[in-house]
Write a protein that holds these residues in place. Structure first.
Motif, PDB file in Angstrom:
ATOM      1  N   UNK A  60     -21.408 -19.140  61.801  1.00 36.52           N
ATOM      2  CA  UNK A  60     -22.418 -19.174  60.749  1.00 36.52           C
ATOM      3  C   UNK A  60     -21.722 -19.093  59.390  1.00 36.52           C
ATOM      4  N   UNK A  61     -22.042 -20.026  58.515  1.00 33.90           N
ATOM      5  CA  UNK A  61     -21.484 -20.044  57.167  1.00 33.90           C
ATOM      6  C   UNK A  61     -22.617 -19.737  56.191  1.00 33.90           C
ATOM      7  N   UNK A  62     -22.602 -18.554  55.606  1.00 34.26           N
ATOM      8  CA  UNK A  62     -23.601 -18.164  54.610  1.00 34.26           C
ATOM      9  C   UNK A  62     -23.095 -18.600  53.237  1.00 34.26           C
ATOM     10  N   UNK A  63     -23.740 -19.608  52.682  1.00 35.69           N
ATOM     11  CA  UNK A  63     -23.309 -20.191  51.417  1.00 35.69           C
ATOM     12  C   UNK A  63     -24.211 -19.705  50.290  1.00 35.69           C
ATOM     13  N   UNK A  64     -23.610 -19.061  49.292  1.00 32.56           N
ATOM     14  CA  UNK A  64     -24.381 -18.525  48.168  1.00 32.56           C
ATOM     15  C   UNK A  64     -24.364 -19.419  46.947  1.00 32.56           C
ATOM     16  N   UNK A  96     -26.002 -21.836  56.433  1.00 29.25           N
ATOM     17  CA  UNK A  96     -27.254 -21.247  55.968  1.00 29.25           C
ATOM     18  C   UNK A  96     -27.129 -21.079  54.459  1.00 29.25           C
ATOM     19  N   UNK A  97     -27.982 -21.756  53.724  1.00 29.21           N
ATOM     20  CA  UNK A  97     -27.992 -21.629  52.264  1.00 29.21           C
ATOM     21  C   UNK A  97     -28.683 -20.314  51.921  1.00 29.21           C
ATOM     22  N   UNK A  98     -27.933 -19.400  51.336  1.00 29.47           N
ATOM     23  CA  UNK A  98     -28.473 -18.072  51.008  1.00 29.47           C
ATOM     24  C   UNK A  98     -28.005 -17.662  49.615  1.00 29.47           C
ATOM     25  N   UNK A  99     -28.568 -18.297  48.580  1.00 26.95           N
ATOM     26  CA  UNK A  99     -28.125 -17.955  47.231  1.00 26.95           C
ATOM     27  C   UNK A  99     -28.473 -16.541  46.796  1.00 26.95           C
ATOM     28  N   UNK A 100     -29.546 -15.965  47.364  1.00 27.82           N
ATOM     29  CA  UNK A 100     -29.893 -14.595  46.978  1.00 27.82           C
ATOM     30  C   UNK A 100     -30.335 -13.740  48.164  1.00 27.82           C
ATOM     31  N   UNK A 101     -30.906 -14.318  49.183  1.00 17.77           N
ATOM     32  CA  UNK A 101     -31.466 -13.558  50.316  1.00 17.77           C
ATOM     33  C   UNK A 101     -30.433 -13.332  51.419  1.00 17.77           C
ATOM     34  N   UNK A 102     -29.298 -12.773  51.050  1.00 21.13           N
ATOM     35  CA  UNK A 102     -28.224 -12.531  52.026  1.00 21.13           C
ATOM     36  C   UNK A 102     -28.659 -11.528  53.085  1.00 21.13           C
ATOM     37  N   UNK A 125     -21.918 -13.982  67.250  1.00 20.25           N
ATOM     38  CA  UNK A 125     -21.722 -14.857  66.091  1.00 20.25           C
ATOM     39  C   UNK A 125     -20.464 -14.464  65.322  1.00 20.25           C
ATOM     40  N   UNK A 126     -19.862 -15.455  64.712  1.00 21.00           N
ATOM     41  CA  UNK A 126     -18.840 -15.248  63.691  1.00 21.00           C
ATOM     42  C   UNK A 126     -19.507 -15.674  62.389  1.00 21.00           C
ATOM     43  N   UNK A 127     -19.563 -14.777  61.425  1.00 22.77           N
ATOM     44  CA  UNK A 127     -20.289 -15.033  60.178  1.00 22.77           C
ATOM     45  C   UNK A 127     -19.299 -15.001  59.021  1.00 22.77           C
ATOM     46  N   UNK A 128     -19.321 -16.045  58.209  1.00 20.81           N
ATOM     47  CA  UNK A 128     -18.487 -16.118  57.016  1.00 20.81           C
ATOM     48  C   UNK A 128     -19.426 -16.245  55.816  1.00 20.81           C
ATOM     49  N   UNK A 129     -19.360 -15.266  54.917  1.00 22.59           N
ATOM     50  CA  UNK A 129     -20.179 -15.275  53.708  1.00 22.59           C
ATOM     51  C   UNK A 129     -19.303 -15.662  52.523  1.00 22.59           C
ATOM     52  N   UNK A 130     -19.646 -16.768  51.870  1.00 21.04           N
ATOM     53  CA  UNK A 130     -18.879 -17.281  50.734  1.00 21.04           C
ATOM     54  C   UNK A 130     -19.858 -17.596  49.612  1.00 21.04           C
TER      55      UNK A 130
END
Length: 186
Positions: A32-36, A65-71, A82-87
């Motif tokens: 999972x790639x959390x993109x801010x 996953x586009x997450x500009x504010x709702x991380x 899951x492997x989660x990368x938040x960038x």
């Protein structure tokens, strides 16, 4: 499971380093790639496209996953394995810092707003780490400059510094990237 914190300057190679670290966990159910990032200008749009192309060129499949504010909400959707990368934290913090600006009062100017949002993210991360999930968190290093004259900019930088301290204290591993070279601090 581990929290791995990765910081570095702009274009230092920190995202690529984080992606390579994530690939080491090949037993993952999902990546999972959390993109801010938000493409507010052409430069940011190009950076987002470059990051997307870099991920597509890898042998693993990233679910973005586009997450500009709702991380906190995005983290709550992650599942065991899951492997989660938040960038990245820096962009997310800027997004929430100015949330409400269009209505006249940005979050940083609303009493308790920033503290509440930070507490929600910390709580979501602590819940995530209690599961079988690896979390890699990327952020920019902004602390080599002298203090800014602007109260607003300095408040942002101090808040980011507090976030970094919490991430490093919570993390099992912490890295700083310069010129594509990683230094492990923890």
């Amino acid at each position: 499971m581990p929290l791995i914190f990765i910081a570095g300057g702009v274009r230092s190679g920190k995202s690529q380093f984080a992606e390579q670290m994530a690939a080491r966990y090949c037993q993952a159910q999902r990546f999972i790639y959390l993109a801010s990032g938000v493409a507010l200008d052409q430069e940011m749009q190009q950076r987002i496209l470059r990051h997307q192309a870099d991920r597509q060129a890898q042998p693993i499949h990233w679910h973005t996953v586009e997450a500009p504010s709702a991380i906190a909400d995005a983290l709550a959707e992650c599942k065991a394995g899951d492997i989660v990368l938040w960038d990245c934290v820096t962009t997310w913090l800027a997004n929430i810092f100015y949330e409400g600006f269009d209505d006249g009062t940005p979050c940083f100017a609303q009493p308790g707003c920033l503290d509440n949002k930070l507490a929600q993210v910390k709580q979501a991360i602590e819940a995530l780490l209690a599961q079988d999930i690896v979390l890699l968190v990327v952020s920019n290093e902004l602390f080599d400059e002298p203090p800014y004259a602007s109260h607003e900019v300095e408040l942002y930088r101090q808040t980011l510094g507090q976030c970094h301290q919490w991430f490093v204290a919570t993390a099992q591993e912490a890295y700083e990237i310069h010129y594509g070279i990683a230094k492990r601090w923890k």
